[in-house]
Structure formats: C-alpha cells, structure tokens
Design an enzyme around this catalytic site. Structure first.
Site, mmCIF file in Angstrom:
data_model
loop_
_atom_site.group_PDB
_atom_site.id
_atom_site.type_symbol
_atom_site.label_atom_id
_atom_site.label_comp_id
_atom_site.label_asym_id
_atom_site.label_seq_id
_atom_site.Cartn_x
_atom_site.Cartn_y
_atom_site.Cartn_z
ATOM 1 N N LYS A 15 0.273 -1.554 -0.275
ATOM 2 C CA LYS A 15 0.188 -0.102 0.030
ATOM 3 C C LYS A 15 0.913 1.371 -0.337
ATOM 4 C CE LYS A 15 -3.517 -2.216 2.463
ATOM 5 N NZ LYS A 15 -4.348 -2.076 3.403
ATOM 6 N N TYR A 55 -12.816 -4.252 -3.205
ATOM 7 C CA TYR A 55 -13.254 -3.960 -2.140
ATOM 8 C C TYR A 55 -14.850 -5.006 -2.151
ATOM 9 C CZ TYR A 55 -9.196 -3.319 0.835
ATOM 10 O OH TYR A 55 -7.758 -3.670 0.911
ATOM 11 N N ARG A 120 -0.771 -14.236 4.285
ATOM 12 C CA ARG A 120 -1.269 -14.040 5.418
ATOM 13 C C ARG A 120 -0.126 -14.372 7.007
ATOM 14 N NH1 ARG A 120 -6.260 -10.940 4.854
ATOM 15 N NH2 ARG A 120 -7.404 -11.860 5.996
ATOM 16 N N THR A 126 -5.303 -7.568 11.263
ATOM 17 C CA THR A 126 -5.151 -5.759 10.125
ATOM 18 C C THR A 126 -4.274 -5.164 11.442
ATOM 19 O OG1 THR A 126 -7.585 -6.714 9.551
ATOM 20 C CG2 THR A 126 -7.103 -5.300 9.734
ATOM 21 N N ASN A 157 -1.332 -0.350 7.696
ATOM 22 C CA ASN A 157 -1.446 -1.811 8.121
ATOM 23 C C ASN A 157 0.422 -1.952 6.556
ATOM 24 O OD1 ASN A 157 -3.018 -2.578 6.370
ATOM 25 N ND2 ASN A 157 -4.284 -3.312 7.283
ATOM 26 N N HIS A 160 -1.315 -5.149 2.275
ATOM 27 C CA HIS A 160 -2.747 -6.241 1.492
ATOM 28 C C HIS A 160 -2.628 -7.575 1.253
ATOM 29 C CE1 HIS A 160 -6.979 -7.707 0.253
ATOM 30 N NE2 HIS A 160 -6.056 -8.349 -0.781
ATOM 31 N N GLU A 171 -9.379 -11.222 -6.917
ATOM 32 C CA GLU A 171 -8.413 -10.431 -6.852
ATOM 33 C C GLU A 171 -7.137 -9.667 -7.698
ATOM 34 O OE1 GLU A 171 -8.790 -9.313 -1.871
ATOM 35 O OE2 GLU A 171 -7.056 -9.732 -2.670
HETATM 36 P P1 ADP Z 1 -7.241 -7.240 5.596
HETATM 37 O O1 ADP Z 1 -6.492 -6.009 5.258
HETATM 38 O O2 ADP Z 1 -6.282 -7.247 7.255
HETATM 39 O O3 ADP Z 1 -7.795 -8.678 4.756
HETATM 40 P P2 ADP Z 1 -9.581 -6.132 6.334
HETATM 41 O O4 ADP Z 1 -10.549 -6.718 4.812
HETATM 42 O O5 ADP Z 1 -10.781 -6.260 7.764
HETATM 43 O O6 ADP Z 1 -8.616 -6.231 6.416
HETATM 44 O O7 ADP Z 1 -9.600 -4.077 5.952
HETATM 45 C C1 ADP Z 1 -9.079 -3.691 5.089
HETATM 46 C C2 ADP Z 1 -8.468 -2.721 5.224
HETATM 47 O O8 ADP Z 1 -9.533 -1.712 6.052
HETATM 48 C C3 ADP Z 1 -7.172 -3.207 6.302
HETATM 49 O O9 ADP Z 1 -6.140 -4.155 5.622
HETATM 50 C C4 ADP Z 1 -7.451 -1.242 6.473
HETATM 51 O O10 ADP Z 1 -5.561 -0.492 6.059
HETATM 52 C C5 ADP Z 1 -8.397 -1.126 6.706
HETATM 53 N N1 ADP Z 1 -9.682 -0.563 7.762
HETATM 54 C C6 ADP Z 1 -9.388 -2.101 8.545
HETATM 55 N N2 ADP Z 1 -10.907 -1.435 9.548
HETATM 56 C C7 ADP Z 1 -10.523 -0.843 9.893
HETATM 57 C C8 ADP Z 1 -10.821 0.561 10.320
HETATM 58 N N3 ADP Z 1 -11.769 0.232 11.370
HETATM 59 N N4 ADP Z 1 -10.678 2.018 10.642
HETATM 60 C C9 ADP Z 1 -9.883 2.848 9.376
HETATM 61 N N5 ADP Z 1 -9.534 1.417 8.762
HETATM 62 C C10 ADP Z 1 -10.222 -0.016 8.688
#
Ligand code: ADP
Length: 201
Positions: A15, A55, A120, A126, A157, A160, A171
């Site tokens: 990212k 998404y 993962r 996350t 973070n 992805h 994806e």
């Molecule tokens: P992952 O990327 O670990 O699969 P998710 O699909 O749950 O996680 O969420 C997608 C992305 O959305 C996360 O990687 C993070 O950057 C962002 N995100 C998730 N939850 C939150 C939140 N509560 N507030 C802000 N950003 C969030």
C-alpha cells in the site's frame, strides 16, 4: 499436477505507506525468502472506483469487516462509536479509497505451496497493534483501530494479502490480465518440491 499445492497463487499489494516508508525490498524479501515465486508485479496509482470494486469482489466483505471491527473494540473493552457493521464498513471503505489513491501501490502475485495462508501468516492480522512480532504489520507499523477511527482515516498496515484461495483468484483477475502473469521455473523448486533430493556426489 495443476492441482498440486505448489501451484497456488495469491495477490499481495504494497500500500502507499509501505512505499513511502521505504519498505518495498523488506516486504518483498519476506515473501521471497520463504520460497514463494514472484510471477507478476506492477506499480500503479489506482482510482477510487477501482478500489470500491476491489473491496466489493467479495459480497460478504462489508458485513464481515464491520463485525470484525466491532469485535476488536469489544475485546479491548471499548464501545464502538458506530456499532452497526454496515455503517462501520462503509466508513472503512471510504477511508480506504483515500488511502489507496494517495500514491503508488505495488501489486504482486506470489506462487507456491499454500501461498494464500503463508502470505497471510507473514503479513500478520489487520490491526498492527495486535499483529505478532515477526510479521510485517507487527514489525513495521504501530497503528490501531482506535487511532485510525478517532483520526477518521484508514488503518495504515503496509500491505494487503488475499484471505482465501477463491478471494485470491478474484483479486488476481481484478489487478492483472492473464498475459501479465509469467510462467517460469525457479531453480529452488527442486529443493522445495522434488520427491527425491540427491545432494551427494
Ligand atoms: P485485511 O486487510 O487484514 O484483510 P480487512 O479486509 O478487514 O483487513 O480491511 C481492509 C483494510 O481496511 C485493512 O487492511 C485496513 O487498512 C482498513 N481497515 C480495516 N478496519 C478499519 C478501521 N476500523 N478503521 C480504519 N481502517 C480500517
């Protein structure tokens, strides 16, 4: 042979914060050194529409993500400010669109045994605050749900990574066309996968 676990593929994205933190090499080396093979890679600045569609490839994403977020607050004994899974994920998606379009993103396809689960595992969960030490998110980022939500922005973070084999297939199709994926043999595949390893003269 095509169904062999060694042929599994996953999508990983560095990212914009991963690029701005100068962690491209570090992140790629973690996926590379475990034995995965890079079969496609490109750098792009995505549009908001592209991220909205990304998404929404998984129709369950909105509900799952909202519920996961509310649970993370509950586990820490904090009341979620919204408490409605769909409202929460709508907020998250709006912030994600700003995050992903703030600069270049590196999209990669990694191939190898159990690629989805391995990537993962190396990436971490996350929320960087709760990600294990030794994972990318745990070692290089200090963000939390609370801080991101209070500041009304996306959790930073760094990466992805696809969550399941089906998700990975969808994806990969969103980010790459077939002719961008390179089929080649990597010399280390012998030591990783061949049934007999004859190292002695
Ligand atoms: P992952 O990327 O670990 O699969 P998710 O699909 O749950 O996680 O969420 C997608 C992305 O959305 C996360 O990687 C993070 O950057 C962002 N995100 C998730 N939850 C939150 C939140 N509560 N507030 C802000 N950003 C969030």
């Amino acid at each position: 042979m095509n169904n062999h676990p060694r042929n599994e593929r996953t999508l990983a994205l560095i990212k914009p914060d991963g690029i701005q933190r100068s962690l491209i090499g570090e992140i790629m080396s973690r996926y590379e050194r475990i034995g995965l093979k890079l079969v496609a890679m490109k750098m792009i600045v995505p549009t908001k529409d592209f991220i909205e569609k990304f998404y929404n490839l998984d129709p369950e994403w909105m509900i799952k993500t909202g519920e996961k977020n509310i649970k993370a607050y509950k586990d820490k004994g904090i009341q979620h400010p919204m408490n409605d899974p769909l409202k929460v994920s709508r907020f998250i998606l709006d912030k994600l669109k700003m995050y992903y379009t703030s600069g270049p993103v590196i999209a990669m396809i990694w191939e190898g045994a159990h690629a989805v689960a391995i990537v993962r595992k190396l990436t971490g969960i996350t929320e960087p605050l709760m990600s294990d030490v030794g994972t990318i998110r745990g070692d290089f980022m200090l963000d939390s749900y609370k801080m991101a939500d209070d500041d009304k922005r996306s959790i930073r973070n760094l990466v992805h990574a696809s969550g399941s084999v089906t998700e990975a297939e969808n994806e990969i199709g969103h980010w790459f066309s077939q002719n961008e994926i390179i089929k080649y043999r990597h010399v280390q595949e012998g030591i990783l996968y061949d049934v007999n390893i004859d190292g002695m003269e």
